[in-house]
Scaffold this active site. Structure first.
Site, PDB file in Angstrom:
ATOM      1  CB  CYS A 189     130.125  23.309  10.026  1.00  0.00           C
ATOM      2  SG  CYS A 189     129.723  22.823  11.717  1.00  0.00           S
ATOM      3  CB  CYS A 196     130.229  25.761  12.614  1.00  0.00           C
ATOM      4  SG  CYS A 196     131.346  24.390  12.908  1.00  0.00           S
TER       5      CYS A 196
END
Length: 104
Positions: free
Chosen positions: A34, A31
């Site tokens: 992230c 991600c």
């Protein structure tokens, strides 16, 4: 302070029974947001704070991800005395996270 990685075996002790507030980050290695948040958390971890930073990899801990009803990553929870006091979805600026933790 170091970032702590939690899993099903240690989650209760590290997060729910913590004597300090916990900034809990549900993330995925694939991600992009992230990864951006991870850099923010690394900077925050360099400072001594009156809180813990705990990360949970959603791919390694699907049971925790489900139990916490995480549907999007990164998902951030602030946990104090075993209870969620705030939550956010998406990468957040360091100032926002620090302000939320300072108000506990």
């Amino acid at each position: 302070m170091a970032i702590i990685h939690a899993n099903s075996e240690n989650f209760e002790e590290i997060v729910l029974k913590s004597d300090k507030p916990v900034l809990l980050d549900f993330f995925a290695t694939w991600c992009g947001p992230c990864k951006m948040l991870g850099q923010v958390l690394e900077r925050m971890a360099e400072n001594e704070g009156n809180y813990k930073i705990v990360k949970v990899d959603i791919d390694e801990c699907p049971e925790l991800t489900s139990a916490w009803k995480v549907v999007s990553v990164p998902s951030i929870f602030i946990v104090k005395e075993g209870k969620v006091v705030d939550s956010m979805v998406g990468a957040q600026p360091q100032k926002v996270l620090e302000a939320k933790l300072a108000n506990l």
